[in-house]
Design a protein around this motif. Structure first.
Motif, PDB file in Angstrom:
ATOM      1  N   GLY A 193       0.817  -1.217   0.000  1.00 17.15           N
ATOM      2  CA  GLY A 193       0.000   0.000   0.000  1.00 17.15           C
ATOM      3  C   GLY A 193       0.846   1.260   0.000  1.00 17.15           C
ATOM      4  N   LEU A 194       1.951   1.226   0.745  1.00 13.70           N
ATOM      5  CA  LEU A 194       2.855   2.380   0.773  1.00 13.70           C
ATOM      6  C   LEU A 194       3.479   2.611  -0.607  1.00 13.70           C
ATOM      7  CD1 LEU A 194       4.550   1.716   4.225  1.00 13.70           C
ATOM      8  CD2 LEU A 194       3.111   3.683   3.656  1.00 13.70           C
ATOM      9  N   VAL A 195       3.913   1.528  -1.240  1.00 16.91           N
ATOM     10  CA  VAL A 195       4.518   1.648  -2.575  1.00 16.91           C
ATOM     11  C   VAL A 195       3.493   2.170  -3.581  1.00 16.91           C
ATOM     12  CG1 VAL A 195       5.506   0.328  -4.497  1.00 16.91           C
ATOM     13  CG2 VAL A 195       6.296  -0.098  -2.160  1.00 16.91           C
ATOM     14  N   LYS A 196       2.267   1.661  -3.507  1.00 13.48           N
ATOM     15  CA  LYS A 196       1.213   2.075  -4.431  1.00 13.48           C
ATOM     16  C   LYS A 196       0.587   3.416  -4.029  1.00 13.48           C
ATOM     17  CE  LYS A 196      -0.463  -0.575  -7.212  1.00 13.48           C
ATOM     18  NZ  LYS A 196      -0.271  -0.644  -8.647  1.00 13.48           N
ATOM     19  N   GLN A 197       0.935   3.898  -2.847  1.00  9.81           N
ATOM     20  CA  GLN A 197       0.373   5.143  -2.296  1.00  9.81           C
ATOM     21  C   GLN A 197      -1.156   5.074  -2.240  1.00  9.81           C
ATOM     22  OE1 GLN A 197       2.096   8.393  -4.540  1.00  9.81           O
ATOM     23  NE2 GLN A 197       4.108   8.049  -3.646  1.00  9.81           N
ATOM     24  N   ASP A 198      -1.646   3.939  -1.726  1.00  8.80           N
ATOM     25  CA  ASP A 198      -3.082   3.698  -1.603  1.00  8.80           C
ATOM     26  C   ASP A 198      -3.491   3.962  -0.156  1.00  8.80           C
ATOM     27  OD1 ASP A 198      -5.588   2.426  -1.106  1.00  8.80           O
ATOM     28  OD2 ASP A 198      -5.314   1.214  -2.914  1.00  8.80           O
ATOM     29  N   SER A 199      -4.132   5.088   0.079  1.00  8.10           N
ATOM     30  CA  SER A 199      -4.471   5.515   1.445  1.00  8.10           C
ATOM     31  C   SER A 199      -5.330   4.504   2.185  1.00  8.10           C
ATOM     32  CB  SER A 199      -5.201   6.860   1.413  1.00  8.10           C
ATOM     33  OG  SER A 199      -4.383   7.842   0.849  1.00  8.10           O
ATOM     34  N   ALA A 200      -6.333   3.961   1.522  1.00  8.98           N
ATOM     35  CA  ALA A 200      -7.213   2.992   2.180  1.00  8.98           C
ATOM     36  C   ALA A 200      -6.428   1.767   2.615  1.00  8.98           C
ATOM     37  CB  ALA A 200      -8.353   2.583   1.239  1.00  8.98           C
ATOM     38  N   MET A 201      -5.561   1.285   1.749  1.00  6.13           N
ATOM     39  CA  MET A 201      -4.763   0.100   2.065  1.00  6.13           C
ATOM     40  C   MET A 201      -3.771   0.401   3.190  1.00  6.13           C
ATOM     41  SD  MET A 201      -2.704  -2.301  -0.621  1.00  6.13           S
ATOM     42  CE  MET A 201      -4.192  -2.620  -1.556  1.00  6.13           C
ATOM     43  N   ILE A 202      -3.197   1.569   3.184  1.00  7.46           N
ATOM     44  CA  ILE A 202      -2.219   1.947   4.213  1.00  7.46           C
ATOM     45  C   ILE A 202      -2.887   2.033   5.579  1.00  7.46           C
ATOM     46  CG2 ILE A 202      -0.718   3.813   5.029  1.00  7.46           C
ATOM     47  CD1 ILE A 202      -0.195   4.433   1.986  1.00  7.46           C
ATOM     48  N   VAL A 203      -3.977   2.771   5.669  1.00  7.57           N
ATOM     49  CA  VAL A 203      -4.660   2.958   6.956  1.00  7.57           C
ATOM     50  C   VAL A 203      -5.171   1.626   7.493  1.00  7.57           C
ATOM     51  CG1 VAL A 203      -6.651   4.020   8.086  1.00  7.57           C
ATOM     52  CG2 VAL A 203      -5.254   5.361   6.515  1.00  7.57           C
ATOM     53  N   ALA A 204      -5.850   0.859   6.640  1.00  2.56           N
ATOM     54  CA  ALA A 204      -6.418  -0.419   7.076  1.00  2.56           C
ATOM     55  C   ALA A 204      -5.338  -1.367   7.567  1.00  2.56           C
ATOM     56  CB  ALA A 204      -7.196  -1.058   5.930  1.00  2.56           C
ATOM     57  N   ASN A 205      -4.258  -1.460   6.842  1.00  6.26           N
ATOM     58  CA  ASN A 205      -3.213  -2.408   7.221  1.00  6.26           C
ATOM     59  C   ASN A 205      -2.375  -1.933   8.395  1.00  6.26           C
ATOM     60  OD1 ASN A 205      -3.414  -4.850   5.482  1.00  6.26           O
ATOM     61  ND2 ASN A 205      -3.492  -3.254   3.931  1.00  6.26           N
ATOM     62  N   MET A 206      -2.266  -0.626   8.596  1.00  2.00           N
ATOM     63  CA  MET A 206      -1.594  -0.131   9.806  1.00  2.00           C
ATOM     64  C   MET A 206      -2.387  -0.544  11.044  1.00  2.00           C
ATOM     65  SD  MET A 206      -0.148   3.656   8.696  1.00  2.00           S
ATOM     66  CE  MET A 206      -0.564   4.312  10.270  1.00  2.00           C
ATOM     67  N   ILE A 207      -3.686  -0.355  10.987  1.00  2.00           N
ATOM     68  CA  ILE A 207      -4.537  -0.702  12.129  1.00  2.00           C
ATOM     69  C   ILE A 207      -4.544  -2.215  12.344  1.00  2.00           C
ATOM     70  CG2 ILE A 207      -6.913  -0.706  12.997  1.00  2.00           C
ATOM     71  CD1 ILE A 207      -7.254   2.005  11.450  1.00  2.00           C
ATOM     72  N   THR A 208      -4.727  -2.981  11.269  1.00  2.00           N
ATOM     73  CA  THR A 208      -4.748  -4.438  11.390  1.00  2.00           C
ATOM     74  C   THR A 208      -3.407  -4.966  11.877  1.00  2.00           C
ATOM     75  OG1 THR A 208      -6.381  -4.546   9.615  1.00  2.00           O
ATOM     76  CG2 THR A 208      -5.268  -6.593  10.185  1.00  2.00           C
ATOM     77  N   LEU A 209      -2.314  -4.388  11.416  1.00  2.00           N
ATOM     78  CA  LEU A 209      -0.986  -4.809  11.874  1.00  2.00           C
ATOM     79  C   LEU A 209      -0.833  -4.565  13.373  1.00  2.00           C
ATOM     80  CD1 LEU A 209       1.772  -5.984  11.160  1.00  2.00           C
ATOM     81  CD2 LEU A 209       2.529  -3.661  10.594  1.00  2.00           C
ATOM     82  N   LEU A 210      -1.307  -3.449  13.842  1.00  2.00           N
ATOM     83  CA  LEU A 210      -1.252  -3.157  15.277  1.00  2.00           C
ATOM     84  C   LEU A 210      -2.053  -4.189  16.067  1.00  2.00           C
ATOM     85  CD1 LEU A 210      -0.516  -1.262  17.656  1.00  2.00           C
ATOM     86  CD2 LEU A 210      -2.629  -0.038  17.165  1.00  2.00           C
TER      87      LEU A 210
END
Length: 95
Positions: free
Chosen positions: A54-71
């Motif tokens: 998500g970071l590489v693709k600069q996809d905000s939805a993917m970044i936010v969702a996966n940051m929270i899920t990773l936590l």
């Protein structure tokens, strides 16, 4: 915001927050006996990879969702590892 972005954020919200009840239960009860260490290890690694993607693709939805899920998954994994180590030490001490 485009329709596809709304779909992305909706999907991210639903899948991320579907994980929340499990995380809350584990954090409150510390009960991980029925959870698979292998599954949570692989899942957490997969979520970290999705976050990088998500970071590489600069996809905000993917970044936010996966940051929270990773936590959340990291918290569950840490409690699971702690409990398994504690259980193993107890079994060894009883021998």
């Amino acid at each position: 915001m485009t329709t596809i972005e709304i779909l992305g954020f909706t999907s991210a919200f639903l899948t991320t927050f579907s994980f929340l009840p499990q995380a809350i239960q584990v954090i409150k009860t510390r009960d991980t006996a029925s959870l698979s260490l292998a599954m949570y290890s692989i899942f957490t690694l997969g979520v970290a990879c999705w976050l990088v993607y998500g970071l590489v693709k600069q996809d905000s939805a993917m970044i936010v969702a996966n940051m929270i899920t990773l936590l959340l998954s990291s918290c569950i994994l840490a409690i699971k590892v702690f409990n398994d180590m504690k259980s193993k030490r107890t079994r060894l001490a009883e021998q």
